[in-house]
Motif scaffolding. Structure first.
Motif, PDB file in Angstrom:
ATOM      1  N   ASN A   4      25.274  -3.477  70.089  1.00 53.20           N
ATOM      2  CA  ASN A   4      24.417  -4.226  71.010  1.00 53.20           C
ATOM      3  C   ASN A   4      25.127  -5.446  71.600  1.00 53.20           C
ATOM      4  OD1 ASN A   4      22.204  -2.564  70.984  1.00 53.20           O
ATOM      5  ND2 ASN A   4      21.201  -3.639  69.308  1.00 53.20           N
ATOM      6  N   LYS A   5      25.948  -6.115  70.803  1.00 55.19           N
ATOM      7  CA  LYS A   5      26.686  -7.288  71.291  1.00 55.19           C
ATOM      8  C   LYS A   5      27.651  -6.872  72.396  1.00 55.19           C
ATOM      9  CE  LYS A   5      29.539 -11.147  69.615  1.00 55.19           C
ATOM     10  NZ  LYS A   5      29.122 -12.082  70.604  1.00 55.19           N
ATOM     11  N   GLU A   6      28.296  -5.729  72.216  1.00 52.20           N
ATOM     12  CA  GLU A   6      29.209  -5.210  73.225  1.00 52.20           C
ATOM     13  C   GLU A   6      28.452  -4.883  74.514  1.00 52.20           C
ATOM     14  OE1 GLU A   6      31.255  -1.345  72.387  1.00 52.20           O
ATOM     15  OE2 GLU A   6      32.994  -2.660  72.176  1.00 52.20           O
ATOM     16  N   LEU A   7      27.265  -4.280  74.380  1.00 54.86           N
ATOM     17  CA  LEU A   7      26.449  -3.968  75.549  1.00 54.86           C
ATOM     18  C   LEU A   7      26.008  -5.244  76.254  1.00 54.86           C
ATOM     19  CD1 LEU A   7      25.056  -1.954  77.389  1.00 54.86           C
ATOM     20  CD2 LEU A   7      23.146  -1.878  75.754  1.00 54.86           C
ATOM     21  N   GLU A   8      25.619  -6.260  75.497  1.00 50.41           N
ATOM     22  CA  GLU A   8      25.240  -7.544  76.099  1.00 50.41           C
ATOM     23  C   GLU A   8      26.401  -8.151  76.873  1.00 50.41           C
ATOM     24  OE1 GLU A   8      23.531 -10.257  73.229  1.00 50.41           O
ATOM     25  OE2 GLU A   8      22.115  -8.732  72.536  1.00 50.41           O
ATOM     26  N   GLN A   9      27.614  -8.053  76.341  1.00 50.02           N
ATOM     27  CA  GLN A   9      28.799  -8.568  77.046  1.00 50.02           C
ATOM     28  C   GLN A   9      29.015  -7.811  78.356  1.00 50.02           C
ATOM     29  OE1 GLN A   9      31.741  -8.043  73.917  1.00 50.02           O
ATOM     30  NE2 GLN A   9      31.805 -10.254  73.548  1.00 50.02           N
ATOM     31  N   LEU A  10      28.819  -6.491  78.324  1.00 45.37           N
ATOM     32  CA  LEU A  10      28.965  -5.693  79.543  1.00 45.37           C
ATOM     33  C   LEU A  10      27.912  -6.055  80.577  1.00 45.37           C
ATOM     34  CD1 LEU A  10      29.805  -2.197  78.043  1.00 45.37           C
ATOM     35  CD2 LEU A  10      31.249  -3.529  79.570  1.00 45.37           C
ATOM     36  N   ILE A  11      26.686  -6.247  80.119  1.00 43.17           N
ATOM     37  CA  ILE A  11      25.613  -6.625  81.043  1.00 43.17           C
ATOM     38  C   ILE A  11      25.917  -7.985  81.675  1.00 43.17           C
ATOM     39  CG2 ILE A  11      23.176  -7.299  81.183  1.00 43.17           C
ATOM     40  CD1 ILE A  11      22.661  -5.086  79.029  1.00 43.17           C
ATOM     41  N   ASP A  12      26.346  -8.941  80.881  1.00 44.37           N
ATOM     42  CA  ASP A  12      26.705 -10.262  81.408  1.00 44.37           C
ATOM     43  C   ASP A  12      27.854 -10.147  82.407  1.00 44.37           C
ATOM     44  OD1 ASP A  12      24.733 -11.559  79.944  1.00 44.37           O
ATOM     45  OD2 ASP A  12      26.109 -12.188  78.337  1.00 44.37           O
ATOM     46  N   ALA A  13      28.839  -9.324  82.093  1.00 45.85           N
ATOM     47  CA  ALA A  13      29.993  -9.157  82.985  1.00 45.85           C
ATOM     48  C   ALA A  13      29.564  -8.510  84.304  1.00 45.85           C
ATOM     49  CB  ALA A  13      31.076  -8.326  82.305  1.00 45.85           C
ATOM     50  N   ALA A  14      28.661  -7.522  84.245  1.00 49.49           N
ATOM     51  CA  ALA A  14      28.170  -6.883  85.466  1.00 49.49           C
ATOM     52  C   ALA A  14      27.366  -7.865  86.306  1.00 49.49           C
ATOM     53  CB  ALA A  14      27.330  -5.658  85.116  1.00 49.49           C
ATOM     54  N   CYS A  15      26.533  -8.671  85.653  1.00 54.47           N
ATOM     55  CA  CYS A  15      25.743  -9.677  86.377  1.00 54.47           C
ATOM     56  C   CYS A  15      26.645 -10.718  87.030  1.00 54.47           C
ATOM     57  CB  CYS A  15      24.734 -10.325  85.440  1.00 54.47           C
ATOM     58  SG  CYS A  15      23.378  -9.230  84.970  1.00 54.47           S
ATOM     59  N   ASP A  16      27.693 -11.123  86.327  1.00 57.36           N
ATOM     60  CA  ASP A  16      28.651 -12.066  86.901  1.00 57.36           C
ATOM     61  C   ASP A  16      29.377 -11.444  88.089  1.00 57.36           C
ATOM     62  OD1 ASP A  16      30.163 -14.598  86.890  1.00 57.36           O
ATOM     63  OD2 ASP A  16      31.843 -13.299  86.327  1.00 57.36           O
ATOM     64  N   ALA A  17      29.783 -10.186  87.952  1.00 59.98           N
ATOM     65  CA  ALA A  17      30.476  -9.501  89.054  1.00 59.98           C
ATOM     66  C   ALA A  17      29.575  -9.418  90.282  1.00 59.98           C
ATOM     67  CB  ALA A  17      30.920  -8.115  88.604  1.00 59.98           C
ATOM     68  N   PHE A  28      22.706  -6.383  99.776  1.00 62.93           N
ATOM     69  CA  PHE A  28      22.369  -5.627  98.573  1.00 62.93           C
ATOM     70  C   PHE A  28      23.530  -5.775  97.589  1.00 62.93           C
ATOM     71  CE2 PHE A  28      21.619  -1.989  95.859  1.00 62.93           C
ATOM     72  CZ  PHE A  28      20.241  -1.895  95.811  1.00 62.93           C
ATOM     73  N   ARG A  29      23.389  -6.751  96.689  1.00 63.34           N
ATOM     74  CA  ARG A  29      24.468  -7.035  95.737  1.00 63.34           C
ATOM     75  C   ARG A  29      24.463  -6.024  94.584  1.00 63.34           C
ATOM     76  NH1 ARG A  29      24.142 -12.960  93.617  1.00 63.34           N
ATOM     77  NH2 ARG A  29      22.218 -12.109  92.771  1.00 63.34           N
ATOM     78  N   VAL A  30      25.654  -5.590  94.217  1.00 62.20           N
ATOM     79  CA  VAL A  30      25.815  -4.694  93.074  1.00 62.20           C
ATOM     80  C   VAL A  30      26.971  -5.208  92.232  1.00 62.20           C
ATOM     81  CG1 VAL A  30      26.225  -2.324  92.295  1.00 62.20           C
ATOM     82  CG2 VAL A  30      25.037  -2.727  94.479  1.00 62.20           C
ATOM     83  N   GLY A  31      26.776  -5.195  90.923  1.00 60.83           N
ATOM     84  CA  GLY A  31      27.837  -5.553  89.991  1.00 60.83           C
ATOM     85  C   GLY A  31      28.015  -4.432  88.986  1.00 60.83           C
ATOM     86  N   ALA A  32      29.250  -4.208  88.574  1.00 59.96           N
ATOM     87  CA  ALA A  32      29.545  -3.171  87.589  1.00 59.96           C
ATOM     88  C   ALA A  32      30.509  -3.721  86.556  1.00 59.96           C
ATOM     89  CB  ALA A  32      30.154  -1.944  88.267  1.00 59.96           C
ATOM     90  N   ALA A  33      30.338  -3.242  85.327  1.00 55.09           N
ATOM     91  CA  ALA A  33      31.268  -3.571  84.248  1.00 55.09           C
ATOM     92  C   ALA A  33      31.574  -2.269  83.515  1.00 55.09           C
ATOM     93  CB  ALA A  33      30.680  -4.602  83.301  1.00 55.09           C
ATOM     94  N   LEU A  34      32.839  -2.003  83.343  1.00 50.30           N
ATOM     95  CA  LEU A  34      33.311  -0.754  82.764  1.00 50.30           C
ATOM     96  C   LEU A  34      34.105  -1.063  81.510  1.00 50.30           C
ATOM     97  CD1 LEU A  34      33.668   2.339  83.351  1.00 50.30           C
ATOM     98  CD2 LEU A  34      35.695   1.707  84.672  1.00 50.30           C
ATOM     99  N   LEU A  35      33.682  -0.487  80.395  1.00 54.39           N
ATOM    100  CA  LEU A  35      34.392  -0.677  79.134  1.00 54.39           C
ATOM    101  C   LEU A  35      35.376   0.452  78.946  1.00 54.39           C
ATOM    102  CD1 LEU A  35      34.828  -2.177  76.442  1.00 54.39           C
ATOM    103  CD2 LEU A  35      32.965  -0.765  75.495  1.00 54.39           C
ATOM    104  N   CYS A 108      21.928   1.448  83.618  1.00 57.12           N
ATOM    105  CA  CYS A 108      21.477   0.772  84.829  1.00 57.12           C
ATOM    106  C   CYS A 108      20.519  -0.319  84.343  1.00 57.12           C
ATOM    107  CB  CYS A 108      20.789   1.751  85.759  1.00 57.12           C
ATOM    108  SG  CYS A 108      21.882   3.110  86.220  1.00 57.12           S
ATOM    109  N   VAL A 109      20.773  -1.552  84.774  1.00 55.77           N
ATOM    110  CA  VAL A 109      20.084  -2.703  84.209  1.00 55.77           C
ATOM    111  C   VAL A 109      19.428  -3.515  85.324  1.00 55.77           C
ATOM    112  CG1 VAL A 109      20.381  -4.783  82.800  1.00 55.77           C
ATOM    113  CG2 VAL A 109      21.804  -2.768  82.362  1.00 55.77           C
ATOM    114  N   LYS A 110      18.182  -3.882  85.093  1.00 53.92           N
ATOM    115  CA  LYS A 110      17.468  -4.746  86.047  1.00 53.92           C
ATOM    116  C   LYS A 110      17.969  -6.182  85.895  1.00 53.92           C
ATOM    117  CE  LYS A 110      13.290  -1.972  86.349  1.00 53.92           C
ATOM    118  NZ  LYS A 110      11.826  -1.967  86.156  1.00 53.92           N
ATOM    119  N   PRO A 111      17.688  -7.044  86.887  1.00 52.77           N
ATOM    120  CA  PRO A 111      18.182  -8.427  86.853  1.00 52.77           C
ATOM    121  C   PRO A 111      17.773  -9.237  85.624  1.00 52.77           C
ATOM    122  CG  PRO A 111      17.274  -7.924  89.010  1.00 52.77           C
ATOM    123  CD  PRO A 111      16.962  -6.752  88.128  1.00 52.77           C
ATOM    124  N   ASN A 112      16.676  -8.855  84.971  1.00 56.79           N
ATOM    125  CA  ASN A 112      16.248  -9.610  83.790  1.00 56.79           C
ATOM    126  C   ASN A 112      17.138  -9.341  82.572  1.00 56.79           C
ATOM    127  OD1 ASN A 112      15.474  -7.095  82.766  1.00 56.79           O
ATOM    128  ND2 ASN A 112      13.281  -7.484  82.987  1.00 56.79           N
TER     129      ASN A 112
END
Length: 141
Positions: A4-17, A28-35, A108-112
């Motif tokens: 879960n911690k790894e997934l949270e890091q990916l979500i944060d990285a995608a939101c930052d991107a 239409f902004r899109v961010g992606a994070a690939l592990l 696929c993650v919503k903004p929240n």
């Protein structure tokens, strides 16, 4: 995804991107994070162009960055947008681009950051054309 911690890091990285997206035409902004299987996170945002066909999606940006740095095997892709009432999944081109590198988790993650839809790269593109198809028996007739 087992961590879960790894997934949270990916979500944060995608939101930052997503904050770095260049989208003056669609807004239409899109961010992606690939592990990668190498343990590194590769990020991408969409980059639009006045010649629309030259636009590149966030997911393909992340894949290209990973491959250009030597990583061609992936564990997880996270994609996020600003849309709040539904999950936005990768477009067809990004789905095909992804299955080139095998089957891995896709979120696929919503903004929240808490509402998530989980699937796999192969489930996103049933009947996909993969590198294995190039090795299939052929006829010259």
């Amino acid at each position: 995804m087992e961590n879960n911690k790894e997934l949270e890091q990916l979500i944060d990285a995608a939101c930052d991107a997503k904050t770095k997206a260049y989208c003056p035409y669609s807004n239409f902004r899109v961010g992606a994070a690939l592990l990668g299987e190498d343990g590194k996170i590769y990020t991408g945002c969409n980059v639009e162009n006045g010649s629309y066909g030259l636009t590149i999606c966030a997911e393909r940006t992340a894949y290209t960055k990973a491959v250009s740095e030597g990583c061609k095997k992936f564990k997880t892709l996270v994609v996020t947008t600003d849309v709040t009432d539904r999950f936005i999944t990768p477009c067809g081109a990004c789905r095909q681009f992804g299955v080139e590198f095998g089957n891995f988790d896709v979120y696929c993650v919503k903004p929240n950051k808490t509402d998530k839809f989980q699937t796999t790269s192969l489930n996103l593109l049933p009947g996909s054309f993969t590198p294995n198809d190039l090795e299939a028996p052929k006829t010259n007739q």
